[in-house]
Design an enzyme around this catalytic site. Structure first.
Site, PDB file in Angstrom:
ATOM      1  CD  GLU A 319      -2.781  -1.250   2.468  1.00 22.90           C
ATOM      2  OE1 GLU A 319      -2.677  -0.368   3.347  1.00 22.90           O
ATOM      3  OE2 GLU A 319      -3.609  -2.176   2.529  1.00 22.90           O
ATOM      4  CG  HIS A 349      -5.885   0.113   4.969  1.00 24.08           C
ATOM      5  ND1 HIS A 349      -4.737  -0.627   5.113  1.00 24.08           N
ATOM      6  CD2 HIS A 349      -6.610  -0.125   6.106  1.00 24.08           C
ATOM      7  CE1 HIS A 349      -4.767  -1.275   6.265  1.00 24.08           C
ATOM      8  NE2 HIS A 349      -5.897  -0.981   6.891  1.00 24.08           N
TER       9      HIS A 349
HETATM   10  N1  NAD Z   1      -9.556  -2.305   6.845  1.00 26.09           N
HETATM   11  C1  NAD Z   1      -9.303  -1.717   7.981  1.00 26.09           C
HETATM   12  O1  NAD Z   1      -9.200  -0.499   8.062  1.00 26.09           O
HETATM   13  C2  NAD Z   1      -9.168  -2.540   9.222  1.00 26.09           C
HETATM   14  C3  NAD Z   1      -9.566  -1.988  10.446  1.00 26.09           C
HETATM   15  C4  NAD Z   1      -9.447  -2.749  11.585  1.00 26.09           C
HETATM   16  C5  NAD Z   1      -8.904  -4.020  11.517  1.00 26.09           C
HETATM   17  N2  NAD Z   1      -8.498  -4.518  10.321  1.00 26.09           N
HETATM   18  C6  NAD Z   1      -7.948  -5.876  10.240  1.00 26.09           C
HETATM   19  O2  NAD Z   1      -8.973  -6.778  10.606  1.00 26.09           O
HETATM   20  C7  NAD Z   1      -8.405  -7.811  11.384  1.00 26.09           C
HETATM   21  C8  NAD Z   1      -9.467  -8.392  12.282  1.00 26.09           C
HETATM   22  O3  NAD Z   1      -9.823  -7.446  13.259  1.00 26.09           O
HETATM   23  P1  NAD Z   1     -10.609  -7.852  14.577  1.00 26.09           P
HETATM   24  O4  NAD Z   1     -10.593  -6.657  15.433  1.00 26.09           O
HETATM   25  O5  NAD Z   1     -11.910  -8.451  14.269  1.00 26.09           O
HETATM   26  O6  NAD Z   1      -9.609  -8.933  15.174  1.00 26.09           O
HETATM   27  P2  NAD Z   1      -9.893  -9.968  16.333  1.00 26.09           P
HETATM   28  O7  NAD Z   1      -8.577 -10.369  16.839  1.00 26.09           O
HETATM   29  O8  NAD Z   1     -10.911  -9.455  17.264  1.00 26.09           O
HETATM   30  O9  NAD Z   1     -10.533 -11.210  15.542  1.00 26.09           O
HETATM   31  C9  NAD Z   1      -9.830 -12.000  14.633  1.00 26.09           C
HETATM   32  C10 NAD Z   1     -10.446 -13.378  14.629  1.00 26.09           C
HETATM   33  O10 NAD Z   1      -9.803 -14.136  13.600  1.00 26.09           O
HETATM   34  C11 NAD Z   1      -9.650 -15.448  14.096  1.00 26.09           C
HETATM   35  N3  NAD Z   1      -8.637 -16.133  13.318  1.00 26.09           N
HETATM   36  C12 NAD Z   1      -7.300 -16.088  13.429  1.00 26.09           C
HETATM   37  N4  NAD Z   1      -6.717 -16.876  12.504  1.00 26.09           N
HETATM   38  C13 NAD Z   1      -7.710 -17.418  11.796  1.00 26.09           C
HETATM   39  C14 NAD Z   1      -7.747 -18.320  10.697  1.00 26.09           C
HETATM   40  N5  NAD Z   1      -6.629 -18.801  10.156  1.00 26.09           N
HETATM   41  N6  NAD Z   1      -8.950 -18.682  10.224  1.00 26.09           N
HETATM   42  C15 NAD Z   1     -10.095 -18.220  10.782  1.00 26.09           C
HETATM   43  N7  NAD Z   1     -10.120 -17.370  11.825  1.00 26.09           N
HETATM   44  C16 NAD Z   1      -8.944 -16.971  12.313  1.00 26.09           C
HETATM   45  C17 NAD Z   1      -9.302 -15.262  15.554  1.00 26.09           C
HETATM   46  O11 NAD Z   1      -9.530 -16.443  16.297  1.00 26.09           O
HETATM   47  C18 NAD Z   1     -10.235 -14.134  15.941  1.00 26.09           C
HETATM   48  O12 NAD Z   1     -11.469 -14.598  16.444  1.00 26.09           O
HETATM   49  C19 NAD Z   1      -7.265  -7.116  12.137  1.00 26.09           C
HETATM   50  O13 NAD Z   1      -6.254  -8.026  12.483  1.00 26.09           O
HETATM   51  C20 NAD Z   1      -6.774  -6.096  11.163  1.00 26.09           C
HETATM   52  O14 NAD Z   1      -5.714  -6.647  10.439  1.00 26.09           O
HETATM   53  C21 NAD Z   1      -8.611  -3.810   9.183  1.00 26.09           C
HETATM   54  O1  2HG Z   2      -5.831   3.323  10.233  1.00 23.67           O
HETATM   55  C1  2HG Z   2      -5.051   2.531   9.718  1.00 23.67           C
HETATM   56  O2  2HG Z   2      -4.088   2.859   9.036  1.00 23.67           O
HETATM   57  C2  2HG Z   2      -5.233   1.034   9.957  1.00 23.67           C
HETATM   58  C3  2HG Z   2      -6.647   0.601  10.084  1.00 23.67           C
HETATM   59  C4  2HG Z   2      -6.785  -0.886  10.318  1.00 23.67           C
HETATM   60  O3  2HG Z   2      -6.188  -1.640   9.337  1.00 23.67           O
HETATM   61  C5  2HG Z   2      -6.349  -1.336  11.679  1.00 23.67           C
HETATM   62  O4  2HG Z   2      -5.492  -2.213  11.771  1.00 23.67           O
HETATM   63  O5  2HG Z   2      -6.901  -0.823  12.645  1.00 23.67           O
END
Ligand code: NAD
Ligand code: 2HG
Length: 471
Positions: A319, A349
């Protein structure tokens, strides 16, 4: 070690236990000179006595670098502490980052800044890292822990924002909104209903039922979808959602598949050719987790062959570090093919990018950083044992708080308690996590000259990773 010099009048006046010790501007929490100095800050206390001002360093010496447009709520919290806060809207490339990080005691980042071992090796003064987001995969957590650097994040402040974005994308994909809107922007009226659907009664398959996945489950059900989920651990189903025992089964029954797993070696290309082949004809794939969870070449093939009805991507293997016309082939070789596909929503993102989420994250991580810097509390750290002691109160004269990060090996407490032997240990708490352990202790009957001796003795212990003394 810097030689002791008198503290400034202002600081001495503000603090009942000001001492004739100070620090150089190059104060470091990892060197014996680091604990000298003063700090003009009030702590809340659970006692009736007024809170005691701890003085780990001159607050104006404390340097914090904030990258990636971190919210004003965090900047305000850190400024209120009197720290020197330098703010950048973007990430920095590796060379610039190494130059900047040499000097700072704390750094705040979001998802773009890569704090690798190579970068952290240069960060000789660094005490804490704040990830103002959920993901911490951009930081070498183990290296940081082994070098006494605590890492904090915000585990759920943006979860709702991501879940809402995905709900929007489910409807947008089902109705091909991205394409219709793009056509209208190019003056084309294209009124079609073929392969456009209601989402009511459709099945949403959630991979990863954590904070985001479970929040999404509730929202999707309220709009009439059936929800199934797959997770590596058994988790309580919300509403009428149902946990499914294999990924392949989830893929084969879902009209929409959405990914909410962390970036881990096991989730790398979790969805590739074979998994896409297991999906229903015309199903949709959404990825707002991490870019390398999906094999995008396999996705492009499935979109161009018509196997999938569309996709929404918020995250990518590479990215850009800043806004601008950077989503090009040199970043990811498949970009020209991907952007040609029909019914594909691409966002930069922004899953967690709402005013609500960013402001809450700023408060949460900004506060965690100040509580660690000022009090030694590691509650909320992702790579450290989590410990906290109640703040000292103003009537606790002659106390010092010892923060001792050390290798998790036998004999440490015996050695440390011998060093403390002439003082009363009022509170002592120790916890380990993997190879690293952390001890917090409040020691009474400590004079100014004792502080220096204590520091030197602790510094010379063979298990020491980092020490700070707050007094
Ligand atoms: N796009 C964005 O802006 C954004 C924002 C926030 C988070 N995220 C991403 O989203 C991810 C998830 O966030 P969250 O807060 O729900 O995390 P979290 O830790 O609360 O939940 C993740 C879940 O995935 C499960 N998991 C782990 N490995 C796995 C696998 N191989 N198969 C199936 N399930 C599996 C875990 O057991 C857990 O329940 C974060 O790690 C982050 O990378 C992206
Ligand atoms: O704000 C960001 O850059 C990251 C957002 C998201 O991927 C996170 O991990 O919370």
């Amino acid at each position: 070690m810097s030689s002791p010099v008198p503290v400034s009048g202002a600081v001495a006046e503000s603090s009942s236990n000001a001492v004739t010790l100070s620090t150089s501007p190059t104060i470091s929490a990892h060197s014996p000179g680091s604990y000298f100095g003063s700090m003009n800050r009030r702590l809340t206390s659970s006692f009736t006595a007024p809170p005691k001002t701890l003085k780990p360093f001159n607050t104006e010496d404390m340097k914090v670098l904030l990258l990636e447009n971190i919210n004003k709520t965090a900047i305000d919290i850190l400024n209120q502490q009197g720290y020197q806060v330098e703010v950048y809207k973007t990430s920095l490339d590796e060379e610039e980052l190494i130059e900047k990080i040499r000097d700072v005691h704390a750094i705040g980042i979001r998802s773009k800044t890569k704090l690798t071992a190579k970068v952290l090796r240069e960060a000789k003064n660094l005490v804490a890292i704040g990830c103002f987001c959920i993901g911490t995969n951009q930081v070498d957590l183990e290296y940081a822990a082994r070098h006494g650097i605590a890492v904090f994040n915000s585990p759920f402040s943006n979860s709702r924002s991501v879940a809402e974005l995905v709900i929007g994308e489910i409807i947008a994909l089902a109705r091909q909104l991205g394409d219709r809107s793009m056509e209208m922007h190019q003056n084309t009226w294209n009124k079609v209903s073929a392969k456009c659907w209601e989402i009511r009664g459709k099945t949403l398959g959630i991979v990863g039922y954590g904070h985001i996945g479970s929040q999404l489950s509730v929202l999707a059900e309220s709009m009439g979808m059936s929800v199934v989920y797959y997770d590596v651990v058994p988790l309580m189903a919300l509403g009428t959602a149902r946990q499914i025992s294999t990924l392949n089964e989830l893929l084969s029954v879902s009209d929409f598949v959405t990914l909410h797993v962390p970036q881990l070696p096991e989730t790398h290309n979790l969805i590739s050719g074979p998994q896409i082949a297991a999906m229903k004809e015309g199903a949709y794939l959404i990825n707002a987790s991490r870019g390398n969870v999906v094999d995008i070449r396999a996705l492009v093939n499935a979109l161009s062959s018509g196997k999938l009805g569309g996709a929404a991507l918020d995250v990518y293997p590479n990215e850009p570090a800043k806004n601008g016309p950077h989503f090009v082939e040199t970043l990811n070789s498949w970009i020209p093919e991907l952007v040609k596909q029909k019914n594909v929503i691409l966002t930069p993102h922004i899953g967690g990018s709402t005013e609500e989420a960013q402001s809450a994250i700023g408060v949460e991580v900004g506060t965690a950083l100040t509580k660690y810097i000022n009090e030694g509390s590691t509650i909320g750290a992702v790579n450290f044992p989590e410990l906290s002691l109640r703040p000292l109160s103003a009537d606790e004269e002659g106390h010092v708080r010892v923060l001792y990060i050390h290798s998790n090996v036998p004999g440490v407490l015996r050695t440390v308690n011998e060093i403390f032997a002439d003082h009363n240990i009022e509170k002592q708490y120790s916890e380990s996590r993997g190879e690293v352990a952390y001890m917090m202790a409040d020691i009474a009957d400590v004079t100014t000259s004792d502080i220096k001796t204590l520091y030197e003795q602790l510094y010379n212990t063979p298990f020491r990773i980092a020490i700070r003394l707050l007094y």
